[in-house]
Design an enzyme around this catalytic site. Structure first.
Site, mmCIF file in Angstrom:
data_model
loop_
_atom_site.group_PDB
_atom_site.id
_atom_site.type_symbol
_atom_site.label_atom_id
_atom_site.label_comp_id
_atom_site.label_asym_id
_atom_site.label_seq_id
_atom_site.Cartn_x
_atom_site.Cartn_y
_atom_site.Cartn_z
ATOM 1 N N TYR A 154 -80.715 -77.932 -1.667
ATOM 2 C CA TYR A 154 -81.299 -77.431 -2.921
ATOM 3 C C TYR A 154 -82.345 -76.356 -2.629
ATOM 4 C CZ TYR A 154 -84.242 -77.769 -7.167
ATOM 5 O OH TYR A 154 -84.994 -77.519 -8.295
ATOM 6 N N LYS A 158 -82.352 -72.494 -3.918
ATOM 7 C CA LYS A 158 -83.427 -71.968 -4.762
ATOM 8 C C LYS A 158 -84.149 -70.802 -4.082
ATOM 9 C CE LYS A 158 -83.174 -74.650 -8.414
ATOM 10 N NZ LYS A 158 -82.866 -74.104 -9.750
#
Length: 263
Positions: A154, A158
């Site tokens: 993640y 991001k």
């Protein structure tokens, strides 16, 4: 400031705003904030039911992991509704994990949803914005893009969003397009409910890491997003703004543990 003056300040009245992940905790706060600013708001999510209670001009349904679904839905939206003035790439997904828990499937799914999906949504819209000569795009990234707080896949996705923001700002600025990112810390949404049921003392362990002593709210993330998307931020592009109750400013627990009592 009156409502009329606020609308004039933000410059969003009657502007068409498309928000992905509209049915989630942050998404709902974004819909409310842009609606209050006088914008015409459309929403996108994986399931139509998640947006059923929202007052939206148009609803798009697609799975971010399917490039075909995304392109078909977004191109249909542009053909039917025209090019949006503002795009908010909010949709995303993660689960708590450490590097030892990340295998190829986990990595590919999180990057597909959080980075590739945002790219596929943005591409046809930014092309249409470029032809028109104006547009504002805000990505909901994360403090995980700025420092490591776990969730490696993640975090990588991001962080990729921030690089993509800079590419859009630099290469599409000449077409009147601005691109920015918001980097929230932990946000108190319903997604935390099951974690708190399983670990009732979790907040007591989490909150001391934040200088403000609390999480940020979905409304605070939405307000910062509203600002960056609006004409009030007309000179701002290519930035990543942390909305994190001070998490990335420094580590008070480290100071207390290491320096306390030395003076």
């Amino acid at each position: 400031m009156t409502l009329s003056n606020l609308h004039e300040f933000l410059g969003l009245k009657d502007r068409h705003v498309l928000i992905t992940g509209a049915g989630g905790g942050i998404g709902r706060a974004l819909v409310a904030a842009f609606t209050a600013a006088g914008a015409v708001v459309s929403g996108a999510d994986r399931e139509l039911q998640s947006m059923s209670e929202l007052s939206l001009a148009y609803r798009l349904v697609f799975d971010l992991t399917s490039r075909t679904q995304v392109h078909e839905a977004v191109n249909s939206f542009i053909n039917d509704q025209g090019t949006p003035d503002v795009l908010i790439n909010n949709a995303g997904f993660t689960r708590g994990e450490t590097l030892d828990q990340v295998d190829g499937d986990v990595w590919e799914r999180e990057v597909s949803i959080n980075l590739n999906g945002a790219f596929h949504v943005t591409t046809p819209i930014v092309d249409a914005m470029s032809k028109r000569g104006s547009g504002s795009i805000v990505f909901i990234s994360s403090v995980n893009a700025l420092s490591h707080f776990g969730n490696p896949a993640y975090s990588a996705a991001k962080a990729g969003l921030i690089s993509y923001v800079k590419a859009l700002a630099v290469e599409r600025g000449r077409y009147g397009i601005r691109a920015n990112a918001i980097c929230p810390g932990s946000v108190r949404t319903p997604a935390w409910d099951h974690r708190l049921q399983n670990q009732p003392d979790l907040l007591a362990r989490v909150l001391p890491h934040y200088p403000l002593g609390r999480m940020v709210t979905p409304e605070e993330v939405a307000q910062a997003t509203l600002f960056l998307a609006s004409s009030a931020a007309s000179g701002i592009t290519g930035t990543a703004l942390a909305v994190d109750a001070g998490l990335t400013a420094g580590n008070l627990r480290f100071i207390n543990d290491v320096l306390a009592g030395e003076n």
